[in-house]
Design an enzyme around this catalytic site. Structure first.
Site, short mmCIF file in Angstrom:
data_model
loop_
_atom_site.label_atom_id
_atom_site.label_comp_id
_atom_site.label_asym_id
_atom_site.label_seq_id
_atom_site.Cartn_x
_atom_site.Cartn_y
_atom_site.Cartn_z
CG HIS A 41 -1.97 3.80 -6.49
ND1 HIS A 41 -2.11 2.50 -6.03
CD2 HIS A 41 -1.13 3.71 -7.56
CE1 HIS A 41 -1.39 1.69 -6.79
NE2 HIS A 41 -0.79 2.39 -7.72
CB THR A 83 -4.32 2.21 -8.63
OG1 THR A 83 -3.60 1.23 -9.36
CG2 THR A 83 -5.16 1.53 -7.56
NE ARG A 132 10.45 5.74 -3.77
CZ ARG A 132 9.65 5.19 -4.66
NH1 ARG A 132 10.02 4.12 -5.32
NH2 ARG A 132 8.47 5.73 -4.93
CD GLU A 169 -2.12 -1.09 -10.72
OE1 GLU A 169 -2.22 -0.49 -11.81
OE2 GLU A 169 -1.10 -1.05 -10.00
CG ASP A 221 -2.19 2.32 -16.39
OD1 ASP A 221 -3.28 2.92 -16.35
OD2 ASP A 221 -1.80 1.57 -15.48
CE1 TYR A 275 10.05 0.96 -9.49
CE2 TYR A 275 10.68 -1.18 -8.56
CZ TYR A 275 10.53 0.19 -8.43
OH TYR A 275 10.86 0.82 -7.27
CE1 TYR A 305 1.90 4.41 -9.05
CE2 TYR A 305 3.37 6.28 -8.90
CZ TYR A 305 2.93 5.05 -8.43
OH TYR A 305 3.56 4.49 -7.34
#
Ligand code: MN
Length: 455
Positions: free
Chosen positions: A145, A372, A154, A211, A138, A256, A140
């Site tokens: 997103h 996503t 952050r 997502e 997957d 994570y 990103y």
């Protein structure tokens, strides 16, 4: 781009399968996506079919009857058809199917006995996962997103320094990829301690999310140690489906660091039941997302003219939600978001090329998720995590990210949602539209959340 626009994309092409000519149907003769169907007859087997209108065409029956080239007959599966045969044959199969199903072709239309064996009425519950996933990765790839999510965690430094240089991804789990319509048990797991140095919580996920993604199914793999070049990347793709990468945000937040998502993601990922082929998507190709003047250009191995000009795909993606109460009261699902796949920062070809640049071997049937799909507006946010978040780094003037302050979505029943509740059904749709072409769709990707197992 290896995918040409040809006679199979002609918007005036009609089929003798009448339901395919309804302009609202996702599956006109211009689409012809592959699927796998369980035949509940004496044979009790799974066979490969192509959907047209509200019917399924059993491809091996046509092959056996000699209506498809001998080279294309035999053991058919959507993936095998791509993996084991010359790339050019895929377009040939599409042309033959298109011709056989077109209004003026009598070969199948007027052969009642063959038609009875080759064409079956669709019952979506008999569709199974449309490919046999070996591995699942997957990505990103949406800058929108990544910026939204980064801003929550952050605020001063939403994008990590690697984002614009590498298509970020993680290896997911293929065993828990499930077919649309499969109900999903709320996962159980660890949550971050509420105070520093405290013990983590444990129990049913409190922040369950979806997502909205598109997946690309690898059609042909590469040898271990032999990277796929950006020039050849498109030929390794078979087609695309809708992907719901269910995500347990509280589990994710705790686990994570430093190696990325693990149990927050691998409890289930849902795919839609059809593979819309890269050939069918040819008219909807568009330029890759243009980078801002100040952005770094991708390194040479992820750059090509063809990718810049046509590496994107114009696919509208929509998310809907229906709570159990809404379904009980006969209410329509409520629309949550609409975004477009063409807004991704990285193209599929770049993701595939990058995935193999170290020599990693992709295999036919592998699923690569896009990440996503979010856009620059609040209506285009592809997850609940983003939708109910009050910050907006893309607003003008930007709304400073106020931590994780949230405004719930109010459903027509008056129920409120910041994340997904038990009994909620998430429904994803995707389709392509372009002036001068027939609209084609991907069908739906659905899943209902069941309560967690009791502890
Ligand atoms: Mn994801």
């Amino acid at each position: 781009m290896p995918y040409a626009i040809d006679e199979t994309h002609d918007q005036n092409l009609m089929s003798w399968v009448e339901s395919a000519n309804d302009p609202k149907n996702d599956f006109p003769i211009q689409n012809l996506p592959w699927c796998q169907v369980f035949l509940d007859d004496e044979d009790q087997c799974v066979v490969t079919a192509v959907r047209i209108g509200n019917s399924l065409v059993l491809v091996d029956v046509l092959a056996y009857a000699g209506l498809l080239d001998e080279a294309n007959s035999g053991e058919f599966s959507a993936v095998d058809a791509c993996d084991e045969q010359p790339f050019e044959d895929r377009a040939k199969i599409r042309k033959q199917l298109s011709k056989l199903l077109s209004k003026d072709c009598s070969d199948l239309r007027d052969n009642a006995e063959l038609r009875q064996h080759a064409i079956i009425e669709l019952d979506e519950k008999d569709l199974v996962i449309p490919f046999f996933p070996g591995d699942y990765t997957d990505f990103y790839a949406s800058l929108f997103h990544a910026t939204n999510v980064g801003s929550m965690f952050r605020p001063d430094n939403p994008l990590l320094p690697n984002y614009k240089h590498i298509p970020i991804g993680y290896h997911g789990r293929a065993s828990s990829i499930v077919q649309s319509g499969t109900s999903i048990k709320r996962p159980v797991g660890q949550q971050a301690p509420t105070e520093e140095g405290g013990s983590p919580g444990f129990g049913p996920c409190k922040l369950l999310d979806y997502e909205m993604e598109m997946g690309v199914i690898v059609g042909r793999g590469n040898e271990l140690g032999e990277p796929i070049s950006i020039e050849n990347a498109e030929e390794h793709m078979l087609g695309m489906c809708i992907l719901n990468d269910w995500s347990a945000r509280d589990l994710q937040k705790w686990e994570y660091v430093p190696l990325g998502p693990f149990l927050a993601k691998n409890f289930a990922s849902t795919v839609s039941p059809y593979i819309v082929t890269m050939e069918a998507l040819a008219p909807f190709r568009c330029a890759a997302q243009e980078r801002d003047a100040g952005d770094p250009q991708p390194l040479a191995y992820m750059e090509s003219d063809a990718n810049r000009k046509a590496g994107g795909i114009d696919i509208k993606v929509e998310v809907y939600l229906a709570s159990a109460k809404m379904r009980d009261e006969g209410m329509e699902p409520v629309h949550l978001s609409t975004a477009n796949f063409k807004d991704m920062y990285w193209t599929l070809a770049q993701m595939l090329t990058h995935h193999s640049v170290n020599g990693c071997n992709l295999q036919a049937g592998d699923l690569l998720g896009s990440g996503t799909i979010s856009g620059p507006t609040r209506e285009a946010r592809g997850s609940m995590l983003e939708l109910t978040w009050d910050g907006d780094p893309f607003a003008n003037p930007p709304v400073p990210a106020p931590g994780t302050q949230r405004t719930p979505i109010v459903l027509p029943t008056g129920e409120e949602r910041k994340f997904i509740a038990d009994g909620d059904e998430v429904i994803m749709k995707a389709y392509c539209e372009r002036e001068g072409y027939r609209r084609i769709g991907f069908g739906e990707c659905r899943g209902i959340i069941e309560p967690a197992r009791t502890l």
